[in-house]
Design a protein around this motif. Structure first.
Motif, PDB file in Angstrom:
ATOM      1  N   PHE A  37     -27.171 -16.793   4.544  1.00 40.92           N
ATOM      2  CA  PHE A  37     -28.309 -17.669   5.219  1.00 40.92           C
ATOM      3  C   PHE A  37     -29.426 -17.599   4.497  1.00 40.92           C
ATOM      4  O   PHE A  37     -29.975 -16.420   3.883  1.00 40.92           O
ATOM      5  CB  PHE A  37     -28.057 -17.336   6.801  1.00 40.92           C
ATOM      6  CG  PHE A  37     -27.038 -17.843   7.430  1.00 40.92           C
ATOM      7  CD1 PHE A  37     -25.920 -16.851   7.509  1.00 40.92           C
ATOM      8  CD2 PHE A  37     -26.856 -18.672   8.197  1.00 40.92           C
ATOM      9  CE1 PHE A  37     -24.670 -16.994   8.084  1.00 40.92           C
ATOM     10  CE2 PHE A  37     -25.607 -19.249   8.869  1.00 40.92           C
ATOM     11  CZ  PHE A  37     -24.554 -18.402   8.719  1.00 40.92           C
ATOM     12  N   ARG A  38     -30.426 -18.428   4.637  1.00 43.60           N
ATOM     13  CA  ARG A  38     -31.735 -18.259   4.332  1.00 43.60           C
ATOM     14  C   ARG A  38     -32.894 -18.978   5.385  1.00 43.60           C
ATOM     15  O   ARG A  38     -32.363 -19.771   5.902  1.00 43.60           O
ATOM     16  CB  ARG A  38     -32.068 -18.970   2.933  1.00 43.60           C
ATOM     17  CG  ARG A  38     -31.835 -20.411   3.195  1.00 43.60           C
ATOM     18  CD  ARG A  38     -31.911 -20.712   1.581  1.00 43.60           C
ATOM     19  NE  ARG A  38     -31.821 -22.578   1.409  1.00 43.60           N
ATOM     20  CZ  ARG A  38     -31.596 -23.028   0.303  1.00 43.60           C
ATOM     21  NH1 ARG A  38     -31.677 -22.531  -0.775  1.00 43.60           N
ATOM     22  NH2 ARG A  38     -31.674 -24.423   0.361  1.00 43.60           N
ATOM     23  N   VAL A  48     -26.075 -21.086   4.156  1.00 43.43           N
ATOM     24  CA  VAL A  48     -25.846 -21.351   2.440  1.00 43.43           C
ATOM     25  C   VAL A  48     -24.749 -21.132   2.019  1.00 43.43           C
ATOM     26  O   VAL A  48     -24.141 -22.253   1.310  1.00 43.43           O
ATOM     27  CB  VAL A  48     -26.829 -20.139   1.837  1.00 43.43           C
ATOM     28  CG1 VAL A  48     -26.841 -20.294   0.025  1.00 43.43           C
ATOM     29  CG2 VAL A  48     -28.248 -20.130   2.209  1.00 43.43           C
ATOM     30  N   ALA A  49     -23.870 -20.398   2.293  1.00 44.21           N
ATOM     31  CA  ALA A  49     -22.474 -20.259   1.705  1.00 44.21           C
ATOM     32  C   ALA A  49     -21.738 -19.082   2.672  1.00 44.21           C
ATOM     33  O   ALA A  49     -22.266 -18.397   3.416  1.00 44.21           O
ATOM     34  CB  ALA A  49     -22.440 -19.619   0.328  1.00 44.21           C
ATOM     35  N   TYR A  94     -33.289 -14.401   2.105  1.00 42.04           N
ATOM     36  CA  TYR A  94     -31.962 -14.661   2.265  1.00 42.04           C
ATOM     37  C   TYR A  94     -31.244 -13.412   2.963  1.00 42.04           C
ATOM     38  O   TYR A  94     -31.684 -12.182   2.722  1.00 42.04           O
ATOM     39  CB  TYR A  94     -31.307 -14.702   0.448  1.00 42.04           C
ATOM     40  CG  TYR A  94     -31.633 -16.016   0.203  1.00 42.04           C
ATOM     41  CD1 TYR A  94     -33.002 -16.280  -0.094  1.00 42.04           C
ATOM     42  CD2 TYR A  94     -30.711 -17.057  -0.112  1.00 42.04           C
ATOM     43  CE1 TYR A  94     -33.303 -17.532  -0.800  1.00 42.04           C
ATOM     44  CE2 TYR A  94     -30.796 -18.139  -0.747  1.00 42.04           C
ATOM     45  CZ  TYR A  94     -31.990 -18.526  -1.013  1.00 42.04           C
ATOM     46  OH  TYR A  94     -32.290 -19.827  -1.753  1.00 42.04           O
ATOM     47  N   TYR A  95     -30.276 -13.786   3.753  1.00 38.52           N
ATOM     48  CA  TYR A  95     -29.734 -12.769   4.601  1.00 38.52           C
ATOM     49  C   TYR A  95     -28.304 -12.802   4.533  1.00 38.52           C
ATOM     50  O   TYR A  95     -27.623 -14.178   4.326  1.00 38.52           O
ATOM     51  CB  TYR A  95     -29.894 -13.049   6.405  1.00 38.52           C
ATOM     52  CG  TYR A  95     -31.376 -12.997   6.505  1.00 38.52           C
ATOM     53  CD1 TYR A  95     -32.152 -14.249   6.412  1.00 38.52           C
ATOM     54  CD2 TYR A  95     -32.033 -11.851   6.840  1.00 38.52           C
ATOM     55  CE1 TYR A  95     -33.466 -14.046   6.763  1.00 38.52           C
ATOM     56  CE2 TYR A  95     -33.414 -11.737   7.491  1.00 38.52           C
ATOM     57  CZ  TYR A  95     -33.981 -13.152   7.254  1.00 38.52           C
ATOM     58  OH  TYR A  95     -35.499 -12.905   7.832  1.00 38.52           O
ATOM     59  N   GLY A 113     -27.865  -8.416   7.725  1.00 41.57           N
ATOM     60  CA  GLY A 113     -28.821  -7.344   6.912  1.00 41.57           C
ATOM     61  C   GLY A 113     -30.279  -7.830   7.376  1.00 41.57           C
ATOM     62  O   GLY A 113     -30.672  -8.741   7.775  1.00 41.57           O
ATOM     63  N   GLN A 114     -31.154  -7.001   6.590  1.00 42.94           N
ATOM     64  CA  GLN A 114     -32.568  -7.205   6.741  1.00 42.94           C
ATOM     65  C   GLN A 114     -33.350  -8.272   5.917  1.00 42.94           C
ATOM     66  O   GLN A 114     -34.340  -8.820   6.127  1.00 42.94           O
ATOM     67  CB  GLN A 114     -33.274  -5.815   6.485  1.00 42.94           C
ATOM     68  CG  GLN A 114     -33.661  -5.609   5.109  1.00 42.94           C
ATOM     69  CD  GLN A 114     -32.403  -5.219   4.318  1.00 42.94           C
ATOM     70  OE1 GLN A 114     -31.448  -5.196   4.722  1.00 42.94           O
ATOM     71  NE2 GLN A 114     -32.754  -5.277   2.808  1.00 42.94           N
TER      72      GLN A 114
END
Length: 122
Positions: A37-38, A48-49, A94-95, A113-114
């Motif tokens: 994700f972003r 995102v994917a 971006y995560y 994630g961070q």
């Protein structure tokens, strides 16, 4: 618990490429679908994917289809996002995320994630 750490972000010119990595610890990623994700400044987080637990299915946002590729290496407990033909509008944090469902929906993911910053200059 699954701990996720993203890396590979940075500053790149438009048209360039970056490969993001998401390394997991604490538990194997094998049972999980993995998503990227972003979130751009002032905007909501967006899909995102995503890649299924086996790697057999992948789905992309229309905005990145044909430019980004998601992949995973379960032996290395790592997921990747290859980003080509980058555009200034790809600039965001971006995560990566792990969840039980192969989903576009951020709420379906249990672990995050961070984040890693990607900046694309024009």
């Amino acid at each position: 618990q699954v701990q996720l750490v993203e890396s590979g972000g940075g500053l790149v010119q438009a048209g360039g490429s970056l490969r993001l990595s998401c390394a997991a610890s604490g538990r194997t990623l094998s049972p999980y679908a993995m998503g990227w994700f972003r979130q751009a400044p002032g905007k909501e987080r967006e899909f995102v994917a995503v890649i299924s637990w086996s790697g057999g299915k992948t789905y992309y946002a229309d905005s990145v289809k044909g430019r980004f590729t998601i992949s995973r290496d379960n032996a290395r407990n790592t997921v990747y996002l290859q980003m080509n033909s980058l555009k200034p509008e790809d600039t965001a944090i971006y995560y990566c995320a792990a969840g039980v469902a192969t989903s576009y929906y951020s709420g379906a993911y249990n672990y995050w994630g961070q984040g890693t910053q990607v900046t694309v200059s024009s």
